[in-house]
Design a protein around this motif. Structure first.
Motif, PDB file in Angstrom:
ATOM      1  N   GLY A 114       0.811  -1.209   0.000  1.00 39.25           N
ATOM      2  CA  GLY A 114       0.000   0.000   0.000  1.00 39.25           C
ATOM      3  C   GLY A 114       0.849   1.265   0.000  1.00 39.25           C
ATOM      4  O   GLY A 114       1.968   1.309  -0.517  1.00 39.25           O
ATOM      5  N   ASP A 115       0.340   2.293   0.640  1.00 35.85           N
ATOM      6  CA  ASP A 115       1.020   3.585   0.648  1.00 35.85           C
ATOM      7  C   ASP A 115       2.299   3.586   1.473  1.00 35.85           C
ATOM      8  O   ASP A 115       3.091   4.530   1.383  1.00 35.85           O
ATOM      9  N   PRO A 135      -2.358  -5.077  -6.788  1.00 35.14           N
ATOM     10  CA  PRO A 135      -2.674  -3.668  -7.056  1.00 35.14           C
ATOM     11  C   PRO A 135      -1.544  -2.703  -6.705  1.00 35.14           C
ATOM     12  O   PRO A 135      -1.546  -1.552  -7.168  1.00 35.14           O
ATOM     13  N   ASP A 136      -0.572  -3.162  -5.893  1.00 36.83           N
ATOM     14  CA  ASP A 136       0.513  -2.276  -5.451  1.00 36.83           C
ATOM     15  C   ASP A 136       1.808  -2.475  -6.228  1.00 36.83           C
ATOM     16  O   ASP A 136       2.838  -1.921  -5.850  1.00 36.83           O
ATOM     17  N   MET A 137       1.768  -3.233  -7.310  1.00 44.41           N
ATOM     18  CA  MET A 137       3.006  -3.562  -8.001  1.00 44.41           C
ATOM     19  C   MET A 137       3.655  -2.349  -8.668  1.00 44.41           C
ATOM     20  O   MET A 137       4.878  -2.301  -8.811  1.00 44.41           O
ATOM     21  N   GLU A 138       2.875  -1.344  -9.061  1.00 41.87           N
ATOM     22  CA  GLU A 138       3.499  -0.139  -9.616  1.00 41.87           C
ATOM     23  C   GLU A 138       4.324   0.566  -8.544  1.00 41.87           C
ATOM     24  O   GLU A 138       5.431   1.054  -8.826  1.00 41.87           O
ATOM     25  N   LYS A 139       3.805   0.619  -7.330  1.00 44.62           N
ATOM     26  CA  LYS A 139       4.560   1.230  -6.226  1.00 44.62           C
ATOM     27  C   LYS A 139       5.837   0.441  -5.953  1.00 44.62           C
ATOM     28  O   LYS A 139       6.897   1.022  -5.685  1.00 44.62           O
ATOM     29  N   LEU A 140       5.741  -0.894  -6.025  1.00 46.10           N
ATOM     30  CA  LEU A 140       6.922  -1.722  -5.802  1.00 46.10           C
ATOM     31  C   LEU A 140       7.951  -1.501  -6.904  1.00 46.10           C
ATOM     32  O   LEU A 140       9.152  -1.361  -6.626  1.00 46.10           O
ATOM     33  N   TRP A 150      -3.854 -10.354 -11.733  1.00 47.50           N
ATOM     34  CA  TRP A 150      -2.617 -10.781 -11.062  1.00 47.50           C
ATOM     35  C   TRP A 150      -1.470 -10.874 -12.058  1.00 47.50           C
ATOM     36  O   TRP A 150      -0.346 -10.459 -11.763  1.00 47.50           O
ATOM     37  N   GLN A 151      -1.752 -11.410 -13.239  1.00 46.15           N
ATOM     38  CA  GLN A 151      -0.725 -11.497 -14.275  1.00 46.15           C
ATOM     39  C   GLN A 151      -0.164 -10.114 -14.606  1.00 46.15           C
ATOM     40  O   GLN A 151       1.049  -9.929 -14.729  1.00 46.15           O
ATOM     41  N   ARG A 152      -1.044  -9.134 -14.766  1.00 43.59           N
ATOM     42  CA  ARG A 152      -0.604  -7.776 -15.099  1.00 43.59           C
ATOM     43  C   ARG A 152       0.241  -7.202 -13.972  1.00 43.59           C
ATOM     44  O   ARG A 152       1.258  -6.534 -14.222  1.00 43.59           O
ATOM     45  N   GLY A 153      -0.174  -7.457 -12.735  1.00 48.97           N
ATOM     46  CA  GLY A 153       0.593  -6.964 -11.599  1.00 48.97           C
ATOM     47  C   GLY A 153       1.990  -7.539 -11.555  1.00 48.97           C
ATOM     48  O   GLY A 153       2.982  -6.815 -11.350  1.00 48.97           O
ATOM     49  N   MET A 154       2.112  -8.841 -11.770  1.00 47.70           N
ATOM     50  CA  MET A 154       3.432  -9.468 -11.746  1.00 47.70           C
ATOM     51  C   MET A 154       4.289  -8.969 -12.909  1.00 47.70           C
ATOM     52  O   MET A 154       5.501  -8.796 -12.762  1.00 47.70           O
ATOM     53  N   ALA A 155       3.666  -8.718 -14.054  1.00 55.06           N
ATOM     54  CA  ALA A 155       4.416  -8.191 -15.197  1.00 55.06           C
ATOM     55  C   ALA A 155       4.966  -6.799 -14.902  1.00 55.06           C
ATOM     56  O   ALA A 155       6.083  -6.460 -15.314  1.00 55.06           O
ATOM     57  N   ILE A 156       4.196  -5.991 -14.185  1.00 51.46           N
ATOM     58  CA  ILE A 156       4.668  -4.663 -13.797  1.00 51.46           C
ATOM     59  C   ILE A 156       5.880  -4.782 -12.875  1.00 51.46           C
ATOM     60  O   ILE A 156       6.885  -4.086 -13.046  1.00 51.46           O
ATOM     61  N   ALA A 157       5.806  -5.671 -11.898  1.00 52.48           N
ATOM     62  CA  ALA A 157       6.942  -5.869 -10.985  1.00 52.48           C
ATOM     63  C   ALA A 157       8.178  -6.324 -11.743  1.00 52.48           C
ATOM     64  O   ALA A 157       9.300  -5.899 -11.443  1.00 52.48           O
TER      65      ALA A 157
END
Length: 295
Positions: free
Chosen positions: A129-130, A158-163, A199-206
């Motif tokens: 999160g934040d 949902p937080d993968m961009e922040k990561l 979830w796939q999109r999130g992991m791809a962002i990470a």
């Protein structure tokens, strides 16, 4: 066919009679979810290094990394002390990922106290999160580079961009993100096609950050009746997205004992990556983890 050497990167040891260590919300007043209640079954016995060594004798486990289990303990360094005693006695665990809240003013002192024990390798703590964008967290996170510690991050999709942005801010810190582990936030929460796509999109962002690594572990926590076929899409997506050189395996043992045998988990990983080259299989089963945790 000879079994691959296996470095298990997600194990938990515990002694329910230890006077200073408390496990799985063991302190009064801690709210328990349905998953917590399942995990409370583990409290019916102790699980120490000798138990793990005996249980894994047929799985060709060569090394193991312990991830914080004493979640209700006031002083997290007490667990590191206890684990180092186990390592000195048995050889296991080879690496310790301990708890620290990097946001706090005492974070540096806690890290330095952990580092008094030679098997100390990494940190996990609040990391979603934040929290990921706050100055206090960044100040504490920077200490990990100074002390050569590996953060284990419980970050939902949902937080993968922040990561990813955190990883870009600290490019010299190798970050481990779990596909699944003991915190429900890290586990795939559903088995629907819609959730899987998110979830796939999130992991791809990470995976866009070169210094993020993917730990594949504990898939039974949200799929208690799992099969090789039910976990295969999650495992393969991680490997396809991060690459075999940035993935490694763990078992989340003995928590996942609630839903399977140890050999079943290791055999499932073996079957799923059977199409990979021998070099890639060795990397994911042992060599990547050895390099990341310096064990």
């Amino acid at each position: 066919m000879a079994k691959l050497d296996f470095v298990d990167t997600h194990v938990h040891f515990y002694d329910m009679q230890h006077p200073e260590l408390f496990y799985w919300g063991g302190q009064p007043g801690v709210h328990r979810t349905d998953l917590d209640m399942q995990i409370q079954k583990l409290a019916e016995r102790n699980y120490i290094a000798e138990d793990y060594i005996a249980e894994t004798r047929n799985a060709n486990v060569t090394k193991a990394v312990h991830v914080q289990a004493a979640t209700g303990t006031k002083d997290p360094v007490k667990e590191t002390e206890w684990l180092q005693e186990a390592a000195d006695r048995t050889g296991f665990p080879h690496g310790i990922v301990a708890y620290a809240d990097l946001r706090g003013p005492g974070a540096q002192e806690v890290l330095e106290r952990h580092l008094e024990y030679p098997n100390m390798r990494g940190i996990r703590g609040p990391s979603s999160g934040d929290i990921l964008v706050t100055p206090d967290y960044h100040r504490g996170f920077a200490l990990l580079e100074r002390y050569n510690l590996v953060p284990s991050m419980g970050v939902p999709w949902p937080d993968m961009e922040k990561l990813r942005d955190l990883a870009a801010t600290f490019p010299n810190i190798v970050i481990v993100v779990g596909i699944s582990a003991t915190f429900p936030a890290e586990s795939p929460r559903e088995r629907s096609e819609e959730y899987f796509a998110k979830w796939q999109r999130g992991m791809a962002i990470a995976a866009e950050a070169d210094n993020i690594r993917c730990k594949i572990s504990g898939l039974g926590m949200r799929d208690n009746n799992w099969t090789v076929d039910s976990i295969r899409p999650y495992v393969l997506h991680c490997i396809e997205t991060f690459g075999a050189d940035r993935c490694f395996f763990g078992t989340n043992w003995p928590v996942d004992w609630l839903w399977s045998s140890y050999d079943a988990v290791v055999d499932a990983y073996t079957e799923i990556i059977a199409g990979s080259s021998g070099e890639e299989q060795a990397a994911m089963f042992s060599k990547n983890a050895e390099a990341i945790y310096n064990i």
